[in-house]
Write a protein that holds these residues in place. Structure first.
Motif, PDB file in Angstrom:
ATOM      1  N   ASP A   9       0.855  -1.182   0.000  1.00 21.49           N
ATOM      2  CA  ASP A   9       0.000   0.000   0.000  1.00 21.49           C
ATOM      3  C   ASP A   9       0.900   1.243   0.000  1.00 21.49           C
ATOM      4  O   ASP A   9       2.048   1.182   0.444  1.00 21.49           O
ATOM      5  CB  ASP A   9      -0.871  -0.042   1.261  1.00 21.49           C
ATOM      6  N   ASP A  11      -0.158   5.184   0.656  1.00 19.47           N
ATOM      7  CA  ASP A  11      -0.382   6.231   1.660  1.00 19.47           C
ATOM      8  C   ASP A  11      -0.617   5.639   3.055  1.00 19.47           C
ATOM      9  O   ASP A  11      -1.512   4.820   3.255  1.00 19.47           O
ATOM     10  CB  ASP A  11      -1.573   7.105   1.236  1.00 19.47           C
ATOM     11  N   GLY A  12       0.204   6.054   3.993  1.00 21.76           N
ATOM     12  CA  GLY A  12       0.087   5.546   5.365  1.00 21.76           C
ATOM     13  C   GLY A  12       0.949   4.316   5.600  1.00 21.76           C
ATOM     14  O   GLY A  12       1.053   3.836   6.725  1.00 21.76           O
ATOM     15  N   THR A  13       1.544   3.800   4.521  1.00 24.44           N
ATOM     16  CA  THR A  13       2.379   2.598   4.640  1.00 24.44           C
ATOM     17  C   THR A  13       3.818   2.910   4.217  1.00 24.44           C
ATOM     18  O   THR A  13       4.745   2.758   5.010  1.00 24.44           O
ATOM     19  CB  THR A  13       1.805   1.445   3.788  1.00 24.44           C
ATOM     20  N   ASP A 127      -1.583  -0.366   5.990  1.00 24.30           N
ATOM     21  CA  ASP A 127      -1.837   0.213   7.310  1.00 24.30           C
ATOM     22  C   ASP A 127      -3.282   0.005   7.771  1.00 24.30           C
ATOM     23  O   ASP A 127      -3.655   0.483   8.831  1.00 24.30           O
ATOM     24  CB  ASP A 127      -1.473   1.712   7.332  1.00 24.30           C
TER      25      ASP A 127
HETATM   26 MG   LIG Z   1      -3.067   3.171   3.394  1.00 26.25          MG
END
Ligand SMILES: [Mg+2]
Length: 148
Positions: A9, A11-13, A127
């Motif tokens: 992934d 975004d956020g990962t 995430d």
């Molecule tokens: Mg994410």
């Protein structure tokens, strides 16, 4: 023999999540995930980014802005020693009911077809348990959820 992949992934990962990330200057990389990507790459796994980008069809940013952000992210990862083999993204809004928006499995299936990937021998990292975790359970694929 079929290939194995680490599906990652975005975004956020890989990078710190920002609402509808579009500006390359916003890129902040999480080094723990970069280390994991490196480890898997060294074990022979393909490194494939799978990302929902509904901001495209919501009109928050253009396809070109998406690609600019993605190119910069990939360059940054390359500098850190990770070669990203490919990116599969979903541009749709939830109301478009596509098959590729995670936690649907379309992006993984598309990648598996293109690269002859054995999903049962592959891993997804993200995430969100309701996204990447859900995909892992649906496809019988190992999953790793990171909390940043
Ligand atoms: Mg994410």
């Amino acid at each position: 023999m079929k290939n194995k992949a680490l599906f990652v992934d975005r975004d956020g990962t890989i990078n710190k999540d920002c609402p509808y990330c579009k500006d390359p200057s916003q890129i902040q990389i999480y080094e723990d995930v970069v280390r994991l990507m490196k480890e898997y790459q060294e074990k022979g796994y393909l490194i494939i980014i799978v990302t929902n980008q509904s901001g495209i069809n919501r009109g928050y940013f253009t396809l070109e802005q998406f690609h600019n952000f993605q190119d910069e992210l990939i360059r940054t990862l390359m500098d850190m020693g990770v070669v990203v083999n490919d990116t599969f993204f979903c541009p749709h809004r939830p109301d478009e009911n596509c098959n590729c928006r995670k936690p649907n499995t379309g992006l993984i299936e598309e990648a598996a077809k293109k690269y002859d990937i054995d999903i049962s021998q592959s891993v997804i990292i993200g995430d969100r348990d309701d996204m990447e975790g859900e995909i892992g359970r649906k496809l019988g694929m190992k999953y790793i959820i990171v909390k940043h």
